[in-house]
Design an enzyme around this catalytic site. Structure first.
Site, short mmCIF file in Angstrom:
data_model
loop_
_atom_site.label_atom_id
_atom_site.label_comp_id
_atom_site.label_asym_id
_atom_site.label_seq_id
_atom_site.Cartn_x
_atom_site.Cartn_y
_atom_site.Cartn_z
N SER A 230 35.17 15.93 -54.77
CA SER A 230 35.06 16.18 -56.39
C SER A 230 36.51 15.24 -56.74
O SER A 230 36.47 14.23 -56.69
CB SER A 230 35.37 17.84 -56.74
N ASP A 318 23.97 19.59 -57.77
CA ASP A 318 25.37 19.78 -58.16
C ASP A 318 25.42 19.77 -59.63
O ASP A 318 25.23 18.87 -60.52
CB ASP A 318 26.20 18.41 -57.72
N HIS A 357 27.73 22.32 -56.05
CA HIS A 357 28.88 21.46 -55.96
C HIS A 357 30.02 21.41 -54.69
O HIS A 357 30.69 20.56 -54.38
CB HIS A 357 29.90 21.68 -57.23
#
Length: 383
Positions: A230, A318, A357
């Protein structure tokens, strides 16, 4: 006769006044007592409706004021936007002692503190391969540092925004990687967890560089891979670009749920997608302050200067970093001349798997993916 008639008339009027008003008063009072509750009953709903409308109007005015005030506040104070990007003040899970990784089930992990710069201290966890678990019991920091020189590759893990190095999904990934035979070194950037300092993109990148050099000084010829997740993918590409420019690249780069750059990621965030539809000047109010704060995390630019193997992992479902941004980054990297002598691979995870995610570590295919990809990288490293 006249007087008598007057007296009779007066007496008659008095009698009428005495006789009639009594029943009339009684009747009036009865009618009044009967009508009064009805009148009060009418006033009460009217008053209730008026009070409800008054409160509703106050709420609408307040929301409208916030709708107008917040964008101007963000525009005038870019530091607010920086905090919203980093979310370093969100320290989940709460009430854990980062000095005791064993409380999170990491019995073969040691907690360190390193100092990248003056007035900056960062907390580090080092998890040894599961094969060394029994040997690691009761050992001190010196033993763990020397263990980096054992014949096992090392992964430097750079986590995303919010939380700490003790986040649940992060801990689960450390366990998976340890079971596959990797040392895992991770840390909290300055301003995160129990690390001391003020967060910034430059500071986060420098912290990562310091830890990488610290690992290389102890790992000998063992391969060192960098894994970013991320927001950590932005730190990872910043770091690897810098390492390549000084001709000390890592053996491979792994990007999990990456974006192209922080501006596109902010614009693609679910909150932003809704806001751009109803808020004119969204870019000027919200996205420009990010740039003003010196926050770019330009993965799409960095990959043009990176010379090592690249693996991108992204789940199709995601909700935080849209899948299309990871795919776009792969397309940029795959056509970059800097990768012409290196492997570039993109691995999607289907929506039905539900990895979203941060749950790609659950994939039963992950060991095979890493073995095939990093095995090739290790071959390149030794030849």
């Amino acid at each position: 006769m006249r007087k008598r008639n007057e007296s009779v008339t007066v007496e008659h009027e008095r009698a009428a006044a005495a006789a009639v008003p009594g029943p009339l008063d009684k009747g009036c009072s009865l009618r009044h007592s009967l009508r009064l509750p009805a009148a009060e009953g009418m006033k009460r709903p009217l008053g209730r409706r008026y009070g409800l409308w008054f409160r509703l109007r106050k709420l609408i005015i307040w929301l409208l004021g916030m709708y107008i005030a917040i964008p101007f506040l963000v525009k005038l104070c870019p530091a607010i936007q920086a905090k919203l990007v980093f979310l370093n003040f969100v320290r989940v899970p709460y009430f854990i002692d980062l000095k005791r990784p064993q409380d999170q089930g990491l019995n073969h992990t040691c907690n360190y503190y390193l100092q990248p710069e003056e007035d900056v201290t960062i907390g580090v966890w080092h998890t040894v391969p599961a094969a060394l678990w029994k040997n690691a019991r009761g050992k001190d920091q010196l033993w763990f540092e020397e263990a980096l020189g054992s014949s096992h590759p090392v992964i430097l893990y750079l986590h995303g925004n919010a939380g700490t190095r003790g986040g649940d999904h992060r801990v689960e990934l450390y366990k998976v990687l340890s079971s596959l035979g990797y040392h895992v070194v991770t840390f909290d950037y300055r301003g995160w967890g129990d690390s001391i300092g003020s967060p910034s993109e430059r500071g986060m990148t420098y912290d990562a560089l310091h830890v990488f050099d610290w690992i290389k000084a102890r790992s000998g010829d063992n391969p060192v891979y960098i894994w970013g997740h991320s927001l950590g993918t932005g730190v990872a590409t910043n770091l690897v670009r810098r390492l390549c420019e000084r001709e000390t690249p890592p053996d491979a780069l792994i990007l999990e749920s990456p974006f192209t750059n922080i501006r596109e990621e902010a614009r693609s965030h679910p909150f932003s997608v809704a806001s751009t539809q109803y808020f004119p000047g969204f870019d000027w109010f919200f996205l420009d302050p990010i740039t003003t704060s010196g926050i770019k995390f330009a993965n799409d630019e960095n990959v043009k200067y990176i010379s090592c193997s690249l693996l991108i992992l992204h789940a199709e479902d995601d909700p935080v970093v849209p899948f299309h941004l990871g795919k776009k980054l792969y397309n940029i990297a795959a056509t970059s001349r800097s990768f012409r002598d290196y492997k570039v691979q993109f691995v999607p995870f289907h929506t039905d798997l539900g990895y979203r995610h941060k749950y790609i570590y659950r994939s039963p295919e992950l060991p095979r993916i890493l073995r095939e990809f990093l095995g090739k990288s290790e071959h390149e490293h030794h030849h």
